[in-house]
Design a protein around this motif. Structure first.
Motif, PDB file in Angstrom:
ATOM      1  N   ALA A 222      11.330  11.819  -0.748  1.00  0.00           N
ATOM      2  CA  ALA A 222      10.125  12.532  -0.302  1.00  0.00           C
ATOM      3  C   ALA A 222       9.731  13.610  -1.309  1.00  0.00           C
ATOM      4  N   ARG A 223      10.717  14.289  -1.882  1.00  0.00           N
ATOM      5  CA  ARG A 223      10.392  15.272  -2.925  1.00  0.00           C
ATOM      6  C   ARG A 223       9.773  14.590  -4.138  1.00  0.00           C
TER       7      ARG A 223
ATOM      8  N   SER B 295       0.812  -1.216   0.000  1.00  0.00           N
ATOM      9  CA  SER B 295       0.000   0.000   0.000  1.00  0.00           C
ATOM     10  C   SER B 295       0.846   1.267   0.000  1.00  0.00           C
ATOM     11  N   GLY B 296       2.087   1.161   0.467  1.00  0.00           N
ATOM     12  CA  GLY B 296       2.941   2.333   0.642  1.00  0.00           C
ATOM     13  C   GLY B 296       2.927   2.883   2.048  1.00  0.00           C
ATOM     14  N   ILE B 297       2.315   2.166   2.995  1.00  0.00           N
ATOM     15  CA  ILE B 297       2.229   2.648   4.378  1.00  0.00           C
ATOM     16  C   ILE B 297       3.603   2.607   5.057  1.00  0.00           C
TER      17      ILE B 297
ATOM     18  N   LEU C 115       1.592   8.139   4.103  1.00  0.00           N
ATOM     19  CA  LEU C 115       2.274   8.004   2.824  1.00  0.00           C
ATOM     20  C   LEU C 115       3.785   7.913   3.042  1.00  0.00           C
ATOM     21  N   SER C 116       4.385   6.851   2.580  1.00  0.00           N
ATOM     22  CA  SER C 116       5.840   6.723   2.677  1.00  0.00           C
ATOM     23  C   SER C 116       6.492   7.407   1.481  1.00  0.00           C
ATOM     24  N   PRO C 117       7.788   7.707   1.571  1.00  0.00           N
ATOM     25  CA  PRO C 117       8.506   8.237   0.411  1.00  0.00           C
ATOM     26  C   PRO C 117       9.054   7.142  -0.489  1.00  0.00           C
ATOM     27  N   ILE C 118       8.544   5.929  -0.337  1.00  0.00           N
ATOM     28  CA  ILE C 118       9.073   4.774  -1.070  1.00  0.00           C
ATOM     29  C   ILE C 118       8.224   4.454  -2.293  1.00  0.00           C
ATOM     30  N   ILE C 119       6.934   4.296  -2.099  1.00  0.00           N
ATOM     31  CA  ILE C 119       6.035   3.926  -3.184  1.00  0.00           C
ATOM     32  C   ILE C 119       4.635   4.413  -2.825  1.00  0.00           C
ATOM     33  N   VAL C 120       3.852   4.778  -3.843  1.00  0.00           N
ATOM     34  CA  VAL C 120       2.509   5.321  -3.628  1.00  0.00           C
ATOM     35  C   VAL C 120       1.507   4.446  -4.377  1.00  0.00           C
TER      36      VAL C 120
END
Length: 393
Positions: free
Chosen positions: A279-280, A152-154, A303-308
């Protein structure tokens, strides 16, 4: 500092995935030399790799050692569980996606007892829930948490999970596969016994090995726990400390590439700078995709900065397979969804990518929707109602 990233070489597409990911030319180039696994030069490379990974832990890291292991990320997760959980232990597995459930499946295969706390696709496990589960079962010896659940990107709240775990005198094991190197996990701030990750994630190396950062006292106590010859962390650790070598044939070219990736990680500014770039990337991607009408599965808090993860549009003209092919033709490989309830897809923010690349991703998505004849990228009412019902809105 802002890092200038390189475009892919030789017409390669950008990999908008949680790994493998787009690597730098110098990382690729580092694999052009052959190394003897027994040679003193390669033994020194292994020692350097281990020391630099421990140093990345920051404050409190001096109590830990690094044990690299051949194979994919799942190999090192299984090695952690099979080596550090005694055969009479019991594990509380915190799941909110596929990788928590995979940890539970792994424990079942290993014959270890476990309890599953499953939060579904939308929400993280919270410290109070961990405390309740531990209070209800004094036979639980370990808690397993996924740092970033890429289904999920959590980004899960490790600090409160750790606090609850140790308040009850249990031990925390962390799967930080897709977060280590971009999101800090300092032992002085978040207590844990072991953390595992992989070469082809936020350090931006290539696939071929995983690594465990384990408290030395846990490694010393792990003798005889493992179900496996090749996945025994204690045996690998002891052999490396005695000989400087891997027990079985190492992925020599991957190690060489990883050392170059570690150098580039340091030159960028380390964990903080790498995480800031990701994150950007995320912020620009999310803003741009929402501008096209897409909705994220999660609210900003998680929301993580890894995957959305984005909901698939409800428009009948939208087909993920067609969208995927059109995005690939424009130089971007995205990821299918991994949710159990609604249709979705995922776009990664990690690898050799910056904000300029993410601008191109959004423009490509707009062009793909136009080519498909999709009038609206909005998800179905059912998807939004499910998100609201589960408290993720």
């Amino acid at each position: 500092m802002n890092k200038r990233v390189e475009p892919p070489r030789l017409g390669e597409p950008y990999l908008l995935t949680p790994g493998p990911l787009t690597t730098s030319f110098k990382v690729k180039q580092a694999m052009l030399r052959d190394w003897g696994s027994w040679d003193a030069d390669f033994r020194q490379m292994t020692a350097e790799l281990r020391a630099r990974l421990v140093a990345m832990l920051g404050d409190g890291g001096e109590a830990y050692d690094c044990v690299p292991l051949q194979g994919s990320g799942t190999f090192i997760v299984e090695a952690m569980l099979g080596s550090l959980v005694p055969r009479n232990g019991k594990v509380l597995v915190l799941a909110n996606g596929a990788y928590g459930k995979r940890a539970a499946h792994t424990l079942a295969c290993l014959g270890r007892k476990y309890v599953l706390l499953d939060k579904g696709d939308y929400l993280p496990p919270r410290g109070v829930e961990v405390a309740e589960a531990l209070a209800a079962d004094d036979k639980i010896t370990h808690v397993v948490a996924i740092h970033c659940e890429t289904s999920s990107g959590i980004l899960n709240p490790l600090a409160e999970i750790s606090e609850a775990t140790y308040a009850f005198g249990r031990k925390l094991l962390i799967d930080s596969m897709s977060a280590f190197g971009a999101i800090p996990v300092e032992p002085a701030k978040i207590r844990f016994e072991a953390l595992v990750s992989s070469a082809n994630k936020c350090i931006e190396g290539v696939p071929g090995f995983g690594f465990a950062l384990v408290r030395r006292s846990e490694l010393e106590e792990a003798s005889g726990n493992s179900h496996s010859l090749s996945l025994d962390l204690h045996a690998q650790w002891r052999h490396m400390n005695e000989t400087g070598q891997w027990r079985f044939t190492p992925p020599t070219h991957v190690v060489s590439a990883f050392l170059q990736a570690l150098t580039e990680h340091r030159e960028e500014g380390g964990v903080a700078a790498r995480g800031a770039r990701y994150a950007r990337n995320r912020d620009l991607l999310v803003t741009g995709m929402r501008g096209l009408g897409f909705e994220t599965l999660l609210n900003e808090r998680w929301l993580s900065p890894i995957i959305v993860t984005f909901f698939s549009p409800a428009d009948p003209a939208f087909s993920f397979d067609r969208f995927y092919d059109l995005m690939k033709a424009r130089g971007f490989i995205i990821y299918p969804g991994k949710l159990t309830v609604v249709e979705s897809f995922r776009i990664g923010c990690i690898g050799q990518m910056d904000e300029a690349v993410m601008h191109e991703v959004v423009r490509a998505a707009r062009a793909c929707l136009d080519e498909m004849g999709v009038g609206s990228a909005a998800p179905s009412d059912t998807a939004l109602e499910e998100r609201a019902r589960l408290g993720a809105a």
